[in-house]
Write an enzyme that holds these catalytic residues in place. Structure first.
Site, PDB file in Angstrom:
ATOM      1  N   CYS A 131       3.332  -3.092   3.906  1.00  0.00           N
ATOM      2  CA  CYS A 131       2.486  -1.945   4.238  1.00  0.00           C
ATOM      3  C   CYS A 131       3.261  -1.142   5.281  1.00  0.00           C
ATOM      4  O   CYS A 131       4.467  -1.341   5.426  1.00  0.00           O
ATOM      5  CB  CYS A 131       1.092  -2.366   4.711  1.00  0.00           C
ATOM      6  SG  CYS A 131       1.043  -3.416   6.172  1.00  0.00           S
ATOM      7  N   ASP A 145       0.879  -1.172   0.000  1.00  0.00           N
ATOM      8  CA  ASP A 145       0.000   0.000   0.000  1.00  0.00           C
ATOM      9  C   ASP A 145       0.916   1.221   0.000  1.00  0.00           C
ATOM     10  O   ASP A 145       2.140   1.098  -0.199  1.00  0.00           O
ATOM     11  CB  ASP A 145      -0.976  -0.033   1.188  1.00  0.00           C
ATOM     12  CG  ASP A 145      -0.306   0.232   2.534  1.00  0.00           C
ATOM     13  OD1 ASP A 145       0.949   0.261   2.586  1.00  0.00           O
ATOM     14  OD2 ASP A 145      -1.020   0.408   3.536  1.00  0.00           O
ATOM     15  N   THR A 169       3.266  -1.146   8.584  1.00  0.00           N
ATOM     16  CA  THR A 169       3.814  -1.990   9.656  1.00  0.00           C
ATOM     17  C   THR A 169       4.039  -3.437   9.213  1.00  0.00           C
ATOM     18  O   THR A 169       4.709  -4.194   9.917  1.00  0.00           O
ATOM     19  CB  THR A 169       2.817  -2.050  10.833  1.00  0.00           C
ATOM     20  OG1 THR A 169       1.569  -2.552  10.322  1.00  0.00           O
ATOM     21  CG2 THR A 169       2.608  -0.678  11.465  1.00  0.00           C
ATOM     22  N   HIS A 217       8.791 -29.937  11.449  1.00  0.00           N
ATOM     23  CA  HIS A 217       8.119 -28.706  11.008  1.00  0.00           C
ATOM     24  C   HIS A 217       7.049 -29.005   9.967  1.00  0.00           C
ATOM     25  O   HIS A 217       6.043 -28.290   9.898  1.00  0.00           O
ATOM     26  CB  HIS A 217       9.153 -27.708  10.473  1.00  0.00           C
ATOM     27  CG  HIS A 217      10.219 -27.394  11.478  1.00  0.00           C
ATOM     28  ND1 HIS A 217       9.936 -26.739  12.664  1.00  0.00           N
ATOM     29  CD2 HIS A 217      11.541 -27.688  11.504  1.00  0.00           C
ATOM     30  CE1 HIS A 217      11.051 -26.636  13.373  1.00  0.00           C
ATOM     31  NE2 HIS A 217      12.048 -27.204  12.691  1.00  0.00           N
ATOM     32  N   HIS A 276      11.428 -22.954   9.571  1.00  0.00           N
ATOM     33  CA  HIS A 276      10.429 -23.583  10.433  1.00  0.00           C
ATOM     34  C   HIS A 276       9.002 -23.464   9.905  1.00  0.00           C
ATOM     35  O   HIS A 276       8.178 -24.333  10.165  1.00  0.00           O
ATOM     36  CB  HIS A 276      10.465 -22.957  11.837  1.00  0.00           C
ATOM     37  CG  HIS A 276      11.692 -23.342  12.614  1.00  0.00           C
ATOM     38  ND1 HIS A 276      11.792 -23.159  13.973  1.00  0.00           N
ATOM     39  CD2 HIS A 276      12.869 -23.885  12.223  1.00  0.00           C
ATOM     40  CE1 HIS A 276      12.985 -23.592  14.401  1.00  0.00           C
ATOM     41  NE2 HIS A 276      13.655 -24.017  13.341  1.00  0.00           N
TER      42      HIS A 276
HETATM   43  C1  RB5 Z   1      -1.741   2.810   6.401  1.00  0.00           C
HETATM   44  O1  RB5 Z   1      -1.754   4.072   7.015  1.00  0.00           O
HETATM   45  C2  RB5 Z   1      -1.383   1.738   7.417  1.00  0.00           C
HETATM   46  O2  RB5 Z   1      -2.465   1.523   8.270  1.00  0.00           O
HETATM   47  C3  RB5 Z   1      -0.994   0.461   6.695  1.00  0.00           C
HETATM   48  O3  RB5 Z   1       0.075   0.732   5.869  1.00  0.00           O
HETATM   49  C4  RB5 Z   1      -0.567  -0.702   7.552  1.00  0.00           C
HETATM   50  O4  RB5 Z   1       0.421  -0.345   8.451  1.00  0.00           O
HETATM   51  C5  RB5 Z   1      -1.650  -1.495   8.155  1.00  0.00           C
HETATM   52  O5  RB5 Z   1      -1.422  -2.499   8.844  1.00  0.00           O
END
Ligand code: RB5
Length: 153
Positions: free
Chosen positions: A65, A8, A67, A133, A98
């Site tokens: 994304c 994203d 995080t 595993h 694993h």
């Molecule tokens: C976008 O702002 C953010 O929420 C997305 O990139 C991600 O971190 C979601 O888990």
């Protein structure tokens, strides 16, 4: 190797860097978006990459994304996907050894880009260890089938 990649807006910059790395390593890269830093909803790209891996069109996937959390939640909804959110070389390596990871998830706002490149290399090179595993992966698969056969009430 045929590799699907997606992000994203939060992972866009890192996705571009990882795509170049993979092309440089002579992988066959399928970029499923996003294609600009404009805001998008990560479940769209997450689903595309997960489907591409689950269907066998691509052997592996990379999802990024902000995080890495949202992408890993989305991708693991697709049967056959083992998406692993990794933050360092150790987790990248273990996710292969694993967990037989077939999608690597990372946070573009979490990881240093140079570290992310090293993680991708380790993740691509590390084989699944099998043995005990495999038994655990089979247990995960049977949970998925259980899930697939739930009836709506
Ligand atoms: C976008 O702002 C953010 O929420 C997305 O990139 C991600 O971190 C979601 O888990």
């Amino acid at each position: 190797m045929k590799i699907a990649i997606g992000s994203d807006h939060g992972g866009f910059e890192l996705k571009e860097k990882i795509r170049s790395l993979l092309i440089g390593l002579e992988h066959d890269v399928r970029d499923l978006g996003c294609y600009s830093p404009d805001s998008v909803d990560y479940p769209i790209q997450g689903r595309e990459v997960a489907k591409s891996v689950a269907s066998g069109q691509c052997e592996r996937g990379v999802l990024i994304c902000g995080t890495g959390i949202g992408m890993s939640i989305v991708a693991n909804r697709i049967t056959g996907v083992r998406a692993t959110l990794c933050h360092d070389l150790f987790t990248a390596e273990m996710s292969r050894e694993h967990n037989d990871s077939n999608i690597l998830c990372m946070g573009g706002r979490v990881i240093d880009p140079e570290l992310a490149e090293e993680m991708v290399k380790v993740w691509l090179m590390t084989p699944f260890k099998g043995g005990r595993h495999s038994r655990r992966i089979n247990m995960i698969d049977s949970l998925e089938y259980e899930n697939d056969s739930f009836e709506a009430h």
